[in-house]
Write a protein that holds these residues in place. Structure first.
Motif, mmCIF file in Angstrom:
data_model
loop_
_atom_site.group_PDB
_atom_site.id
_atom_site.type_symbol
_atom_site.label_atom_id
_atom_site.label_comp_id
_atom_site.label_asym_id
_atom_site.label_seq_id
_atom_site.Cartn_x
_atom_site.Cartn_y
_atom_site.Cartn_z
ATOM 1 N N ARG A 1 0.868 -1.175 0.000
ATOM 2 C CA ARG A 1 0.000 0.000 0.000
ATOM 3 C C ARG A 1 0.901 1.219 0.000
ATOM 4 N NH1 ARG A 1 -5.295 1.034 3.603
ATOM 5 N NH2 ARG A 1 -5.597 -1.059 2.797
ATOM 6 N N ALA B 1 -2.171 6.064 0.316
ATOM 7 C CA ALA B 1 -3.141 5.456 -0.599
ATOM 8 C C ALA B 1 -4.248 4.787 0.214
ATOM 9 C CB ALA B 1 -2.458 4.425 -1.486
ATOM 10 N N GLU B 2 -5.435 4.719 -0.369
ATOM 11 C CA GLU B 2 -6.567 4.126 0.318
ATOM 12 C C GLU B 2 -6.615 2.609 0.131
ATOM 13 O OE1 GLU B 2 -9.949 6.512 0.871
ATOM 14 O OE2 GLU B 2 -8.170 7.407 1.795
ATOM 15 N N GLN B 3 -6.069 2.169 -1.013
ATOM 16 C CA GLN B 3 -6.166 0.752 -1.337
ATOM 17 C C GLN B 3 -4.794 0.145 -1.561
ATOM 18 O OE1 GLN B 3 -8.762 0.759 -4.755
ATOM 19 N NE2 GLN B 3 -10.523 0.284 -3.454
ATOM 20 N N ASN B 4 -4.754 -1.174 -1.447
ATOM 21 C CA ASN B 4 -3.501 -1.857 -1.723
ATOM 22 C C ASN B 4 -3.260 -1.911 -3.230
ATOM 23 O OD1 ASN B 4 -3.237 -2.329 0.992
ATOM 24 N ND2 ASN B 4 -4.085 -4.397 0.902
ATOM 25 N N ALA B 5 -2.076 -1.508 -3.642
ATOM 26 C CA ALA B 5 -1.739 -1.578 -5.068
ATOM 27 C C ALA B 5 -1.448 -3.029 -5.445
ATOM 28 C CB ALA B 5 -0.534 -0.702 -5.382
ATOM 29 N N ASP C 1 -2.166 -6.780 -3.623
ATOM 30 C CA ASP C 1 -3.045 -7.169 -2.532
ATOM 31 C C ASP C 1 -3.024 -8.678 -2.289
ATOM 32 O OD1 ASP C 1 -4.879 -6.853 -0.564
ATOM 33 O OD2 ASP C 1 -6.605 -6.549 -1.880
ATOM 34 N N HIS D 1 -6.576 -5.438 -10.170
ATOM 35 C CA HIS D 1 -6.727 -4.758 -8.884
ATOM 36 C C HIS D 1 -5.796 -5.341 -7.813
ATOM 37 C CE1 HIS D 1 -10.055 -2.656 -10.616
ATOM 38 N NE2 HIS D 1 -10.699 -3.785 -10.863
ATOM 39 N N ARG E 1 -4.702 -8.296 -7.414
ATOM 40 C CA ARG E 1 -4.864 -9.706 -7.057
ATOM 41 C C ARG E 1 -4.613 -10.602 -8.264
ATOM 42 N NH1 ARG E 1 -9.600 -8.322 -3.941
ATOM 43 N NH2 ARG E 1 -8.925 -8.031 -1.784
#
Ligand SMILES: Nc1ncnc2c1ncn2[C@@H]1O[C@H](COP(=O)(O)OP(=O)(O)OP(=O)(O)O)[C@@H](O)[C@H]1O
Ligand SMILES: [Mg+2]
Lengths: 313, 260
Positions: free
Chosen positions: A13, A17-21, A23, A222, A224
């Motif tokens: 992350r 950042a709000e999300q994991n790049a 994940d 995303h 994953r």
């Protein structure tokens, strides 16, 4: 043989950042193999490569490259790597050859000399050879990089990255912006490198035909892993094989297919019959209606890829 | 070891080439000291005259020399951020060399660039009538090199806490300008207000300037008046601070580079 790259539950992350790049990604790469990491823009490919090449610290997870942990022992990892970055990373104040020379000296391949003419003959020969692979002339190698076009810069980065022979060569969209001749030149050269053994190629690309030959393909979305395997297994799992048939007497053909117990779809131009590749011959032999057209469909990796990405997560 | 040395040299050479290929910067390098020493030194001389037998022209010249070397080496380090912003630093940071080699190569490169400027200052000082003997020059050159390294390490320390070029352009003048007045470039520090005199101890540039003066004034009648501390003292202190700045600065810079 132990894997040359081992990635377990990798998470990144970025700051703020709000999300994991990336994940929770896991995969392994076999030594001397050709590995392709695919995925749409922003999927996390460059982020993953940056972590694998020690230029970015992971948030969590384990990454071992060539037997060394990238966080614990980055120096040892760096000694085994070569990379073409997605973003150009040339020194615009230097000439093309000076950029290559800087690289060669940083990697300890040759001693430093202030002028090209004073560099060892082996170096000069190697630069000439590699420049020829991508189609840069020796006059161009003497020019300031500032005057280069985007594609010429890309070629120069390729020359630079190939001057040493790493255990793992990371290529982050290496052919973006290259003309077809240079693209072919690069792939032929990479083929030779791989044939000599000792080099693992780790590729990301948006040109899916470049990944068709990969020993292993990993598709990210995303951050994953959404699919993993060889081109064949990925295609096999997803894409329907089918044959399109047509006959002067379309109704007869349809009736015959029904009698044979085959599902089909009919439209204004003929009938589409889902069928496994190995089964096509048997199907055709079973049909008596004279056919006016037979089209078999061989799915490409690109179709499989698009289908995978369209699936609901 | 040889590999690290070669790598450091090639990185340093890169900075020198950059200067040599930038005509405008090269001209500015030589014109700036001319204006500085000529106008400032001249006007100071006429307004203060020979204060207690001390030649202000010599004093300002050595001050400017130390200040320019220190400041130029420190500010040159900002180009590390420039490299980061146009992604060249990726190429350097992925290389199998010590992080200290990278930073030392940079310090050496910017130090060499600063020394080119010193040549300009020396030439113009000569033209303006400052007499520089050969032994003086021989003593000054190692001191000048030491000041460059010290300034570079100071630059790395400051850079260790800055992420962007814009921030660097704002922070560096803010850190350099006060030192300009605190380090006794124009006026002897011990003739300033006690408060400023005390504060000047905190300015690393003060020791750089004083070291240059120490070697220049050595054995002269006005040595005691112009020089604050002995050459070994300044050199020793600078060495210790150099190591501290370098270690903290490099660690922080590398952290910034990889922890995004
Ligand atoms: N320095 C950064 N700071 C914050 N977020 C970032 C940073 N770099 C990338 N990201 C984000 O991380 C995610 C993954 O980016 P990454 O560059 O790894 O994608 P990619 O798969 O390489 O895409 P592309 O095919 O476009 O190169 C994206 O959502 C991106 O916005
Ligand atoms: Mg990318």
């Amino acid at each position: 043989m132990p894997p040359i790259i081992q990635v377990e539950q990798l998470v990144k992350r970025y700051r703020k950042a709000e999300q994991n790049a990336v994940d929770g990604v896991s995969f392994t790469v076999a030594p001397d193999s050709f590995f392709a990491l695919l995925g749409p823009n922003g999927a996390g490919k460059t982020t993953a490569i940056s972590i694998l090449t020690t230029t970015l610290t992971p948030t969590s997870g384990l990454v071992v490259v060539a037997g060394h942990d990238v966080v614990q022992d980055p120096d040892a990892v760096r000694r085994q790597l070569g990379i073409i970055f997605q973003k150009p990373s040339l020194d615009l104040n230097l000439s093309a050859e000076e950029n290559v020379r800087l690289h060669a000296v940083l990697y300890g391949l040759y001693p430093w000399r202030p002028f090209y003419r004073l560099m060892p003959a082996a170096y000069r020969k190697q630069v000439d050879e590699l420049a020829a692979v991508v189609g840069l002339t020796s006059a161009e190698m003497g020019q300031a990089v500032r005057t280069f076009s985007g594609g010429m810069k890309r070629k120069l980065e390729i020359v630079r990255s190939l001057i040493h022979r790493p255990r793992v060569l990371f290529l982050d969209e290496p052919t973006t912006g290259l003309d077809p001749a240079s693209r072919r030149g690069l792939w032929e050269y990479l083929g030779q490198v791989r044939a000599q053994g000792g080099t693992t190629v780790f590729l990301t690309t948006h040109y899916l035909e470049e990944a068709e030959d990969a020993d292993q393909i990993c598709i990210l979305n995303h951050g994953r892993v959404v699919s993993m395997g060889t081109a064949e297994t990925i295609k096999g799992d997803l894409v329907q094989n089918w044959v399109r048939l047509d006959a002067a007497d379309r109704d007869a053909l349809a009736a015959e297919l029904t009698a044979l117990g085959r599902a089909y779809e009919r439209d204004g131009e003929g009938l589409t019959v889902p069928v496994e590749a190995a089964d096509v011959h048997a199907l055709l032999r079973g049909i008596d209606t004279p056919l006016t057209r037979v089209t078999t469909h061989t799915p490409t990796l690109e179709e499989a890829y698009l289908e995978i990405l369209e699936r609901p997560a | 070891m040889m590999h690290q040395l070669n790598a450091g040299m090639t990185l340093a050479y890169r900075d020198v080439l950059k200067l040599l290929r930038d005509r405008g910067r090269l001209v500015a390098t030589f014109v700036f000291p001319f204006i500085f020493i000529g106008i400032l030194g001249g006007s100071l001389q006429s307004s203060y005259g020979q204060t207690g037998g001390m030649n202000l022209f010599d004093f300002v010249f050595t001050g400017i020399l130390g200040q320019t070397l220190f400041q130029s080496a420190a500010i040159g380090i900002i180009s590390l951020i420039e490299d980061r912003e146009n992604d060249f630093s990726q190429e350097v940071f992925i290389a199998p060399i010590s992080r200290y080699t990278i930073i030392m190569g940079k310090i050496a490169g910017e130090g060499l660039v600063a020394l080119v400027q010193a040549v300009g200052i020396l030439v113009f000082a000569r033209i303006l009538g400052v007499s520089i003997s050969l032994p003086q020059l021989m003593r000054s050159v190692p001191a000048m090199v030491a000041v460059c390294l010290f300034g570079g390490a100071f630059g790395v320390l400051v850079l260790g806490s800055i992420r962007t070029q814009r921030a660097a352009n704002m922070v560096f003048p803010f850190i350099m300008l006060p030192q300009f007045f605190l380090s006794g470039v124009f006026l002897p520090v011990d003739k300033q207000k006690p408060f400023l005199s005390a504060l000047s101890q905190l300015s690393p540039m003060r020791y750089a300037v004083d070291l240059i003066r120490g070697t220049f004034y050595m054995g002269r009648a006005d040595e005691a008046e112009a020089v604050l501390k002995s050459v070994p003292f300044n050199l020793g202190l600078m060495t210790v601070l150099f190591v501290v700045f370098l270690v903290i600065g490099t660690t922080r810079f590398v952290k910034q580079e990889t922890e995004r």
